[in-house]
Design a protein around this motif. Structure first.
Motif, short mmCIF file in Angstrom:
data_model
loop_
_atom_site.label_atom_id
_atom_site.label_comp_id
_atom_site.label_asym_id
_atom_site.label_seq_id
_atom_site.Cartn_x
_atom_site.Cartn_y
_atom_site.Cartn_z
N ASP A 9 0.82 -1.21 0.00
CA ASP A 9 0.00 0.00 0.00
C ASP A 9 0.86 1.26 0.00
O ASP A 9 2.06 1.21 0.29
N SER A 11 0.85 4.32 2.27
CA SER A 11 0.35 5.08 3.43
C SER A 11 0.99 6.45 3.27
O SER A 11 2.21 6.58 3.38
N CYS A 16 5.98 3.85 6.05
CA CYS A 16 5.91 2.39 6.03
C CYS A 16 5.59 1.97 4.60
O CYS A 16 5.42 2.82 3.72
N SER A 17 5.53 0.70 4.39
CA SER A 17 5.25 0.11 3.07
C SER A 17 5.94 0.86 1.93
O SER A 17 7.15 0.99 1.94
N LEU A 40 -3.82 4.95 1.73
CA LEU A 40 -4.32 5.33 3.06
C LEU A 40 -3.75 6.70 3.41
O LEU A 40 -2.64 7.04 2.99
N HIS A 43 -0.68 5.10 7.99
CA HIS A 43 -0.83 3.68 8.33
C HIS A 43 -1.90 3.53 9.42
O HIS A 43 -2.37 4.53 9.99
N THR A 44 -2.25 2.29 9.72
CA THR A 44 -3.44 2.06 10.54
C THR A 44 -3.21 2.19 12.05
O THR A 44 -4.15 1.98 12.83
N TYR A 79 2.56 -5.35 2.89
CA TYR A 79 1.17 -5.26 3.36
C TYR A 79 0.18 -5.49 2.21
O TYR A 79 0.16 -4.72 1.26
N VAL A 109 3.16 -9.22 6.10
CA VAL A 109 2.80 -8.16 7.05
C VAL A 109 1.34 -8.32 7.50
O VAL A 109 0.43 -8.28 6.67
N TYR A 117 -2.89 -6.97 13.05
CA TYR A 117 -3.18 -5.55 12.83
C TYR A 117 -4.66 -5.39 12.50
O TYR A 117 -5.32 -6.34 12.06
N HIS A 214 7.27 1.96 14.79
CA HIS A 214 6.49 1.47 13.68
C HIS A 214 7.35 1.43 12.42
O HIS A 214 8.23 2.26 12.25
N GLY A 215 7.11 0.49 11.54
CA GLY A 215 7.77 0.50 10.23
C GLY A 215 9.14 -0.15 10.19
O GLY A 215 9.76 -0.25 9.12
N ASP A 218 9.29 -3.10 7.72
CA ASP A 218 9.37 -2.72 6.30
C ASP A 218 10.78 -2.28 5.94
O ASP A 218 11.28 -2.57 4.85
O1 PXL Z 1 4.33 -1.35 8.45
C1 PXL Z 1 3.38 -2.25 8.06
C2 PXL Z 1 2.13 -1.57 7.58
C3 PXL Z 1 1.99 -1.28 6.24
N1 PXL Z 1 0.88 -0.67 5.76
C4 PXL Z 1 -0.12 -0.31 6.58
C5 PXL Z 1 -0.04 -0.57 7.94
C6 PXL Z 1 1.10 -1.24 8.45
C7 PXL Z 1 1.18 -1.56 9.86
O2 PXL Z 1 0.33 -1.24 10.65
O3 PXL Z 1 -1.04 -0.19 8.74
C8 PXL Z 1 -1.33 0.36 6.02
#
Ligand code: PXL
Length: 280
Positions: A9, A11, A16-17, A40, A43-44, A79, A109, A117, A214-215, A218
């Motif tokens: 994705d 984000s 991340c990702s 997004l 991230h979540t 992800y 992931v 998650y 976080h991340g 990745d």
């Molecule tokens: O880091 C992994 C990740 C990737 N993408 C999204 C995430 C997460 C981890 O929560 O929410 C959208």
């Protein structure tokens, strides 16, 4: 130069990702094409976020590539948002994976610290485990490995337990598995891997910092994958990724409230580039 496709994705904020994989893989001298699975706002782990699914765009993208007879050296998935996306990645491997030396690298992931998650289910974990059987390399953390094997997550374990998990992860066709975030010695954290083709275990550790960001998964996976595509052995690629992730975390520690914004990999690039030169 190797040309790869990474499927994850975007984000938009939160490091991340894709916003991690693209810069790291490119900086390592590998051409990085993408299939964005969703957009997004963050991230979540943020308390509010938007989510636009892009699944239906994926077959159109890959059909256009097929018409152009484009070829790739690898696919790296992170992800993935749905079982349908897992099925589309399987199609991708079938359609584009027949090139000599093609690498399928899967970071499943979906979970950490014993929990899935937001938005993931045990059924999804089962489908991800099926996708992993097609992989050359999978890089789950212990939580993801437990969900894929359908066993309870354990916080305390010994080396025999880790080896058993790795063998089970490779029993259905996966060539190599690397468990991330393994802690077997006080003050150390690292990776424990198993190459099922040569029946060889391997582990590498570095300092464990009193922080969690976080991340990091990745960053780790993108770096290990980039090094592997540059011709490093799996051992060297995974060791570099442990050291690079630590360097990124050290850069991040100075600013404690940036936790949800991922790790500061930008300022760790000089270290990555100099280590990459030493690899060969
Ligand atoms: O880091 C992994 C990740 C990737 N993408 C999204 C995430 C997460 C981890 O929560 O929410 C959208």
């Amino acid at each position: 130069m190797k040309r790869i496709i990474t499927v994850q994705d975007i984000s938009c904020v939160g490091r991340c990702s894709l916003t991690v994989a693209l810069p790291i893989i490119s900086a390592m001298g590998v051409e990085c094409g993408v299939i964005p699975t969703a957009v997004l706002s963050t991230h979540t782990a943020f308390s509010k976020f938007t989510f636009r699914d892009l699944t239906e765009e994926i077959p159109s993208i890959t059909d256009a590539w097929k018409e152009l007879s484009l070829g790739f050296d690898a696919v790296y998935t992170g992800y993935l948002g749905s079982e349908r996306q897992i099925a589309l990645v399987k199609d991708f491997v079938r359609d584009f994976g027949n090139k000599d030396g093609f690498v399928t690298w899967i970071d499943p992931v979906m979970a950490d610290h014993g929990k899935l998650y937001h938005g993931f289910s045990e059924e999804f974990a089962g489908k991800m485990a099926e996708l992993c059987t097609m992989a050359d390399v999978v890089v789950p953390n212990l939580t993801e490995a437990s969900f894929m094997l359908g066993i309870p997550y354990r916080e305390h374990y010994d080396e025999a337990y880790i080896r058993d998990i790795l063998v089970r992860l490779t029993e259905k066709g996966t060539k190599a598995a690397a468990l991330t975030g393994v802690e077997l010695e006080e003050g150390k954290i690292g990776v424990y891997a198993y190459d099922s083709v040569n029946k060889k275990f391997f582990s590498y550790y570095n300092e464990k910092l009193p922080a969690s960001y976080h991340g990091t998964g990745d960053v780790f996976s993108s770096c290990a994958f980039g090094a592997y595509m540059r011709g490093a052995s799996l051992e060297d690629a995974l060791s570099l990724a442990v050291d690079f992730t630590l360097e990124c975390m050290k850069k991040t520690m100075a600013d404690e409230d940036r936790r949800f914004y991922g790790v500061n990999f930008e300022e760790a690039f000089p270290m990555l580039i100099s280590r990459l030169k030493e690899l060969k």
